[in-house]
Design an enzyme around this catalytic site. Structure first.
Site, PDB file in Angstrom:
ATOM      1  N   PRO A 141       8.285  -5.817  -4.798  1.00 20.84           N
ATOM      2  CA  PRO A 141       9.123  -4.732  -5.339  1.00 20.84           C
ATOM      3  C   PRO A 141      10.151  -4.126  -4.381  1.00 20.84           C
ATOM      4  CG  PRO A 141       6.889  -3.951  -4.944  1.00 20.84           C
ATOM      5  CD  PRO A 141       6.872  -5.425  -4.699  1.00 20.84           C
ATOM      6  N   ARG A 182      12.784  -6.865  -7.260  1.00 23.06           N
ATOM      7  CA  ARG A 182      13.054  -5.814  -6.267  1.00 23.06           C
ATOM      8  C   ARG A 182      13.579  -4.578  -6.993  1.00 23.06           C
ATOM      9  NH1 ARG A 182      17.134  -6.992  -1.193  1.00 23.06           N
ATOM     10  NH2 ARG A 182      17.198  -4.867  -0.351  1.00 23.06           N
ATOM     11  N   CYS A 219       0.799  -1.232   0.000  1.00 27.18           N
ATOM     12  CA  CYS A 219       0.000   0.000   0.000  1.00 27.18           C
ATOM     13  C   CYS A 219       0.828   1.277   0.000  1.00 27.18           C
ATOM     14  CB  CYS A 219      -0.953  -0.002   1.185  1.00 27.18           C
ATOM     15  SG  CYS A 219      -2.324  -1.131   0.938  1.00 27.18           S
ATOM     16  N   GLY A 255      12.873  -4.470  -0.713  1.00 29.52           N
ATOM     17  CA  GLY A 255      13.607  -5.380   0.155  1.00 29.52           C
ATOM     18  C   GLY A 255      12.700  -5.784   1.298  1.00 29.52           C
ATOM     19  N   HIS A 266      16.177  -3.144   9.696  1.00 30.01           N
ATOM     20  CA  HIS A 266      15.569  -1.896   9.231  1.00 30.01           C
ATOM     21  C   HIS A 266      14.048  -1.936   9.438  1.00 30.01           C
ATOM     22  CE1 HIS A 266      15.094   1.640   6.567  1.00 30.01           C
ATOM     23  NE2 HIS A 266      13.976   1.039   6.203  1.00 30.01           N
ATOM     24  N   GLU A 267      13.429  -3.035   9.023  1.00 27.69           N
ATOM     25  CA  GLU A 267      11.961  -3.104   9.124  1.00 27.69           C
ATOM     26  C   GLU A 267      11.511  -3.118  10.588  1.00 27.69           C
ATOM     27  OE1 GLU A 267      10.643  -2.368   6.429  1.00 27.69           O
ATOM     28  OE2 GLU A 267      12.371  -2.858   5.188  1.00 27.69           O
ATOM     29  N   TYR A 290      16.338   8.088   2.682  1.00 28.15           N
ATOM     30  CA  TYR A 290      17.038   7.190   3.603  1.00 28.15           C
ATOM     31  C   TYR A 290      18.402   7.772   3.984  1.00 28.15           C
ATOM     32  CZ  TYR A 290      13.745   3.591   1.945  1.00 28.15           C
ATOM     33  OH  TYR A 290      12.628   2.881   1.625  1.00 28.15           O
TER      34      TYR A 290
HETATM   35 ZN   LIG Z   1      12.229   1.766   5.458  1.00 31.37          ZN
END
Ligand SMILES: [Zn+2]
Length: 649
Positions: A291, A603, A153, A293, A320-321, A414
């Site tokens: 699409p 990706r 989303c 990581g 990171h997530e 980032y």
């Molecule tokens: Zn992120």
């Protein structure tokens, strides 16, 4: 407490940045709760949807609710208490319809006043046009037994699967009932799956065609872009006391092994930033066409299988997530021009976690250096564009109005965002900056914010926590750079190279290769001992110097390291991009391997640089070959790349 009061008073004096990528009247009326009911017909790639909305009115008088939709069929709108059908119409512009969708106007049939609650339901249907959704045939899955469905989303794609206020500045709780027609299909959403049925069905269904009813609930407020679903022959395996991995059966044991330290990663981040408040943490390894990581859907991170390398070198994506649980999911950007409020902060926290994981700050700096190289290359690329929108993508405040917000997505928020925070940390030291970030989280917990909110918060925090003399000096340093860092299209005002011993060996080796003009350096074998991120830096530095990387050097590099046959996609995509840029890639070398790679990995980070490097004709041909494999978001970004080739050349 004092800080909070002063801060809130000042906050009220400023006007908050508006979201230019929503058609909704979200200032007048705000979503409190959504209850979704979906009947999944995965064979026909159709979902019958119903949503019950609970809104609170913020205007003095309200007669209409405007929602975002994208290519969906609205059947009818009604009040649940008396069944009264509400008039609705769609306001549409042909260009915006493709870019951002349309405005659904619902006439409430009465006047609501400030503070009142509005509840209605919408019945609708969606299919393959829903750009948030990837409907996959059984042949496209690992297990090949049943169809598969997953959503993506972020940024503004939730409006293609649910009519709603699709802006990160609106947060709400949600619950869902998902009905499946095949007993093979298991379902997970970004919420807690309920063990017993709690919610009554809103519609009547032919019970003979129903296999299972799944229900979910999330009582923490989230923005629309964090609603997520995965459905298929997926199962869950525990990786610790509060973490788990979910995937198709074929590779689940491999994934479980690679992610066996998930509990530890959560702990490393908690040690820096405070308690993880979401309960469990699960990561879904999706099909390779995903699409990104990773995508930080709460309680249900989505990840690309390229993060599973076999040596745990790809798990920084998981770190990171997890870090998004605080930055992004707890404090959220309030529009997509402010994505760095999610990503810059998240990378900053990720690298604090990686410091514990790697046990060596120098190896973390290697990541920052790789990021820096890629950021600098992108800033140069965006700045060379004639398009003022594309130019703005080099800043931390890209232009997004009248465009699909996804167009501005890149590594800039980032790395440029991370570097700004890294600079700010250096102004006051690590311990104090850690406290500042904890207080920022507390102040904006479950709220949305922008760069002005952060600046004002930071200045008040510094005023209260620093001596007046130090405050004035630090404020001056910050004021000298902050606006330039956020809004300028050029390089950040302070250049940070992150040089360190772990990267010196890498940079020296690159230089020896270049000086050798095709002769292997004496110490060329040290490459084999490099960590994965050092190898990434090696390739990214070569890419940076690709003008002087001759064919003889490329031939010799391949001979020394067999780079075209590596299995780590993080290295492969960099080597392949370099191969095309230096014209080493030919049918007799690795061109056909690259062609195969872009058909196996979807990706965007990995295929976009390859498509950028290719000539227009080859790019178009390869894109057409793999169109069916790519996710709608990957398609869109490759199409933009191919389109821009015409503009630039
Ligand atoms: Zn992120």
């Amino acid at each position: 407490m004092k800080l909070v009061i002063i801060f809130l008073l000042c906050h009220m004096l400023y006007c908050v940045d508006v979201d230019k990528n929503t058609f909704s009247n979200y200032k007048d009326v705000k979503t409190q709760h959504l209850h979704i009911e979906w009947l999944l017909n995965l064979n026909d790639k159709v979902i019958d949807g119903s949503v019950e909305y609970t809104f609170k009115v913020y205007a003095s008088q309200l007669t209409e609710v405007h929602l975002d939709i994208y290519k969906m069929n609205i059947l009818f709108v009604y009040y649940p208490n008396n069944g009264q059908v509400l008039k609705h119409h769609v306001e549409s512009d042909p260009i915006q319809k493709e870019e951002q969708g349309e405005k659904l106007v619902i006439e409430l049939g009465q006047v609501y006043k400030y503070g009142e609650i509005v509840k209605f339901r919408i019945k609708y249907q969606i299919g393959e046009d829903a750009r948030a959704l990837s409907f996959m045939d059984p042949s496209q899955t690992d297990d090949k037994k049943a169809p598969y469905l997953f959503s993506q989303c972020e940024a503004n794609n939730c409006r293609s699967m649910i009519p709603l206020q699709d802006t990160p500045s609106i947060k709400f709780t949600y619950s869902a009932t998902v009905i499946t027609q095949s007993p093979l299909i298991n379902v997970f959403m970004s919420g807690n799956r309920l063990q017993t049925q709690k919610f009554q069905l809103m519609n009547n269904y032919n019970m003979n065609s129903i296999a299972n009813v799944f229900q979910f609930e999330l009582n923490i407020k989230i923005p629309a872009y964090l609603i997520a679903i995965v459905a298929g022959t997926v199962e869950e395996r525990s990786t610790g006391t509060r973490t788990a991995v979910i995937s198709e059966t074929k590779n689940i044991e491999k994934y479980q092994k690679e992610l066996e330290d998930l509990d530890k990663y959560v702990k490393y981040l908690e040690d820096y930033i405070g308690e993880y408040k979401w309960g469990s943490y699960k990561i879904v390894i999706l099909p390779a066409s995903f699409p990104f990581g990773g995508m930080e859907n709460p309680l249900l991170t989505f990840a690309n299988p390229t993060i599973i390398v076999g040596d745990k070198s790809g798990v920084s994506v998981a770190v990171h997530e997890i870090a998004h649980s605080w930055f992004g999911n707890t404090v959220t950007c309030n529009n997509w021009s402010n994505m760095w409020i999610n990503e810059g902060f998240c990378v900053f926290l990720e690298r604090k976690g990686l410091k514990t994981l790697f046990g060596d700050i120098n190896l973390v700096h290697v990541n920052s250096q790789v990021g820096n190289n890629e950021m600098n290359a992108l800033i140069k690329e965006f700045n060379s564009s004639q398009d003022d929108f594309i130019k703005s993508y080099a800043s931390l405040h890209p232009k997004t109005e009248n465009h699909n917000a996804d167009d501005s997505f890149s590594t800039i928020p980032y790395e440029r965002g991370f570097q700004l925070l890294y600079y700010l940390e250096k102004q006051i030291n690590e311990t104090r900056f850690q406290q500042l970030l904890k207080d920022w989280l507390q102040e904006y917990e479950y709220k949305s914010a922008d760069e002005n909110d952060f600046y004002r918060f930071m200045i008040f925090w510094l005023k209260i926590n620093l001596s007046s003399e130090e405050f004035l000096s630090v404020k001056k340093s910050i004021d000298n750079v902050y606006n330039k860092w956020v809004y300028d299209y050029g390089q950040p005002p302070i250049e940070e190279k992150f040089e360190n011993p772990a990267s010196k060996d890498v940079i020296d080796l690159v230089q020896s290769w270049i000086d050798g003009k095709g002769t292997k350096p004496q110490n060329y074998q040290i490459f084999d001992d490099f960590k994965s991120n050092q190898k990434q830096l090696f390739l990214s530095t070569l890419q940076d110097k690709n003008q002087v990387v001759t064919d003889a050097i490329m031939v010799s590099l391949e001979d020394a390291y067999h780079l075209s046959d590596l299995t780590d996609a993080e290295l492969l995509f960099r080597w392949y991009t370099l191969s095309i840029n230096t014209k080493y890639a030919k049918d007799t070398t690795n061109l056909q391997k690259i062609r195969k790679f872009v058909g196996l990995v979807g990706r965007m980070k990995m295929v976009n640089p390859i498509y950028k490097a290719l000539d227009k004709e080859t790019a178009t041909q390869w894109y057409q070959e793999n169109y069916a494999f790519y996710h709608p978001l990957t398609r869109q970004s490759i199409e933009n790349i191919i389109k821009n080739k015409t503009i630039i050349k």
